[in-house]
Design an enzyme around this catalytic site. Structure first.
Site, PDB file in Angstrom:
ATOM      1  N   ASN A   1     128.743  26.659  -5.170  1.00 33.88           N
ATOM      2  CA  ASN A   1     128.518  26.020  -3.865  1.00 33.88           C
ATOM      3  C   ASN A   1     129.566  26.378  -2.808  1.00 33.88           C
ATOM      4  O   ASN A   1     129.713  25.687  -1.807  1.00 33.88           O
ATOM      5  CB  ASN A   1     128.366  24.510  -4.039  1.00 33.88           C
ATOM      6  CG  ASN A   1     129.612  23.854  -4.596  1.00 33.88           C
ATOM      7  OD1 ASN A   1     130.653  24.500  -4.731  1.00 33.88           O
ATOM      8  ND2 ASN A   1     129.525  22.574  -4.890  1.00 33.88           N
TER       9      ASN A   1
ATOM     10  N   TYR B   1     141.542  19.756 -10.018  1.00 30.34           N
ATOM     11  CA  TYR B   1     140.311  19.082 -10.439  1.00 30.34           C
ATOM     12  C   TYR B   1     140.580  18.025 -11.514  1.00 30.34           C
ATOM     13  O   TYR B   1     139.713  17.742 -12.331  1.00 30.34           O
ATOM     14  CB  TYR B   1     139.294  20.110 -10.938  1.00 30.34           C
ATOM     15  CG  TYR B   1     138.554  20.822  -9.813  1.00 30.34           C
ATOM     16  CD1 TYR B   1     137.823  20.114  -8.851  1.00 30.34           C
ATOM     17  CD2 TYR B   1     138.565  22.214  -9.717  1.00 30.34           C
ATOM     18  CE1 TYR B   1     137.142  20.768  -7.822  1.00 30.34           C
ATOM     19  CE2 TYR B   1     137.885  22.876  -8.690  1.00 30.34           C
ATOM     20  CZ  TYR B   1     137.173  22.134  -7.752  1.00 30.34           C
ATOM     21  OH  TYR B   1     136.485  22.779  -6.744  1.00 30.34           O
TER      22      TYR B   1
ATOM     23  N   LYS C   1     135.680  29.249  -2.330  1.00 32.53           N
ATOM     24  CA  LYS C   1     135.702  29.516  -3.765  1.00 32.53           C
ATOM     25  C   LYS C   1     135.434  30.999  -4.047  1.00 32.53           C
ATOM     26  O   LYS C   1     135.046  31.746  -3.145  1.00 32.53           O
ATOM     27  CB  LYS C   1     134.673  28.604  -4.441  1.00 32.53           C
ATOM     28  CG  LYS C   1     134.991  27.111  -4.291  1.00 32.53           C
ATOM     29  CD  LYS C   1     133.918  26.243  -4.951  1.00 32.53           C
ATOM     30  CE  LYS C   1     134.228  24.752  -4.789  1.00 32.53           C
ATOM     31  NZ  LYS C   1     133.195  23.916  -5.445  1.00 32.53           N
TER      32      LYS C   1
ATOM     33  N   HIS D   1     135.139  24.006  -1.205  1.00 36.49           N
ATOM     34  CA  HIS D   1     135.680  22.688  -1.540  1.00 36.49           C
ATOM     35  C   HIS D   1     136.231  22.062  -0.272  1.00 36.49           C
ATOM     36  O   HIS D   1     136.825  22.750   0.553  1.00 36.49           O
ATOM     37  CB  HIS D   1     136.817  22.822  -2.553  1.00 36.49           C
ATOM     38  CG  HIS D   1     137.631  21.567  -2.692  1.00 36.49           C
ATOM     39  ND1 HIS D   1     137.267  20.525  -3.516  1.00 36.49           N
ATOM     40  CD2 HIS D   1     138.773  21.160  -2.066  1.00 36.49           C
ATOM     41  CE1 HIS D   1     138.151  19.545  -3.384  1.00 36.49           C
ATOM     42  NE2 HIS D   1     139.076  19.902  -2.528  1.00 36.49           N
TER      43      HIS D   1
ATOM     44  N   GLU E   1     146.111  17.198  -2.419  1.00 31.98           N
ATOM     45  CA  GLU E   1     145.615  18.563  -2.633  1.00 31.98           C
ATOM     46  C   GLU E   1     146.360  19.584  -1.777  1.00 31.98           C
ATOM     47  O   GLU E   1     146.665  20.688  -2.252  1.00 31.98           O
ATOM     48  CB  GLU E   1     144.116  18.625  -2.329  1.00 31.98           C
ATOM     49  CG  GLU E   1     143.281  17.820  -3.313  1.00 31.98           C
ATOM     50  CD  GLU E   1     141.798  17.810  -2.992  1.00 31.98           C
ATOM     51  OE1 GLU E   1     141.029  17.288  -3.805  1.00 31.98           O
ATOM     52  OE2 GLU E   1     141.397  18.325  -1.920  1.00 31.98           O
TER      53      GLU E   1
HETATM   54  N1  UDP Z   1     130.193  20.717 -10.098  1.00 36.69           N
HETATM   55  C1  UDP Z   1     129.346  21.375 -10.970  1.00 36.69           C
HETATM   56  N2  UDP Z   1     128.326  20.668 -11.564  1.00 36.69           N
HETATM   57  C2  UDP Z   1     128.123  19.360 -11.287  1.00 36.69           C
HETATM   58  C3  UDP Z   1     128.972  18.692 -10.399  1.00 36.69           C
HETATM   59  C4  UDP Z   1     130.008  19.401  -9.822  1.00 36.69           C
HETATM   60  O1  UDP Z   1     129.515  22.565 -11.215  1.00 36.69           O
HETATM   61  O2  UDP Z   1     127.168  18.774 -11.853  1.00 36.69           O
HETATM   62  C5  UDP Z   1     131.290  21.466  -9.487  1.00 36.69           C
HETATM   63  C6  UDP Z   1     130.969  21.936  -8.077  1.00 36.69           C
HETATM   64  O3  UDP Z   1     131.598  23.201  -7.879  1.00 36.69           O
HETATM   65  C7  UDP Z   1     131.644  20.877  -7.226  1.00 36.69           C
HETATM   66  C8  UDP Z   1     132.902  20.594  -8.052  1.00 36.69           C
HETATM   67  O4  UDP Z   1     132.425  20.626  -9.402  1.00 36.69           O
HETATM   68  O5  UDP Z   1     131.919  21.359  -5.926  1.00 36.69           O
HETATM   69  C9  UDP Z   1     133.568  19.271  -7.800  1.00 36.69           C
HETATM   70  O6  UDP Z   1     132.620  18.236  -7.876  1.00 36.69           O
HETATM   71  P1  UDP Z   1     132.597  17.074  -6.792  1.00 36.69           P
HETATM   72  O7  UDP Z   1     131.702  16.014  -7.288  1.00 36.69           O
HETATM   73  O8  UDP Z   1     134.004  16.698  -6.451  1.00 36.69           O
HETATM   74  O9  UDP Z   1     131.874  17.791  -5.550  1.00 36.69           O
HETATM   75  P2  UDP Z   1     132.435  18.245  -4.118  1.00 36.69           P
HETATM   76  O10 UDP Z   1     133.500  17.270  -3.730  1.00 36.69           O
HETATM   77  O11 UDP Z   1     132.942  19.644  -4.279  1.00 36.69           O
HETATM   78  O12 UDP Z   1     131.241  18.188  -3.203  1.00 36.69           O
HETATM   79 MG    MG Z   2     135.165  16.633  -4.773  1.00 36.48          MG
END
Ligand code: UDP
Ligand code: MG
Length: 149
Positions: A112, A49, A9, A115, A126
């Site tokens: 974080n 997303y 990211k 992805h 994706e």
């Molecule tokens: N995210 C966020 N706040 C939240 C949950 C998710 O900013 O409370 C963002 C974070 O960057 C995350 C992305 O949304 O990586 C996608 O969420 P997901 O639950 O799919 O997490 P991932 O698969 O990336 O672990």
């Molecule tokens: Mg995810």
């Protein structure tokens, strides 16, 4: 062999962590089969997303993911999706275990770094958003037999 999509990211690019993160994934034994640097626009972010469109964090997420260049890659390996998920660590980087990418390099759920697709079918959807089939290479590494039996 299973494929997964990863995105480094904008925070990873801005913080100069691209080499460190890709290096860890190579060391794990995952094979890079496609790689590109790009900046996502809102349309691509929306498609990537789409499952999160109704979430409270969606707007901030799209603004973050489009804020600067990212690195997209296809990685291949046995159980590549699950291996990547466990190597990334918890979505909430503040709770991610040390030894994971998020647990070693990040502290915040909204910054974080990385992805990774959450299932093999999601990975195929994706991957198609970022790569043409001709951009994904199939090749052998000399040490493949020392990584996968
Ligand atoms: N995210 C966020 N706040 C939240 C949950 C998710 O900013 O409370 C963002 C974070 O960057 C995350 C992305 O949304 O990586 C996608 O969420 P997901 O639950 O799919 O997490 P991932 O698969 O990336 O672990
Ligand atoms: Mg995810």
């Amino acid at each position: 062999m299973e494929q997964t999509l990863i995105l480094l990211k904008p925070d990873a690019v801005q913080r100069g962590l691209v080499g460190a993160i890709l290096g860890r994934l190579e060391q794990r034994g995952l094979k890079i089969t496609a790689l590109r640097l790009l900046q996502m626009d809102a349309a691509l972010a929306g498609r990537h997303y789409e499952a999160h469109v109704d979430k409270p964090f969606y707007k901030g997420l799209v603004s973050f993911i489009t804020a600067g260049p990212i690195v997209a890659a296809v990685l291949e390996g046995p159980n590549a999706v699950a291996v990547m998920r466990s190597t990334m660590g918890d979505t909430n980087a503040g709770k991610a275990a040390p030894g994971t990418i998020r647990g070693d390099f990040a502290v915040d759920i909204g910054r974080n770094l990385i992805h990774g697709s959450d299932a093999p079918d999601t990975a195929q959807r994706e991957i198609a958003l970022f790569f043409e089939p001709s951009q994904i290479l199939s090749y052998a590494r000399a040490n493949d037999p020392w990584i996968v039996e």
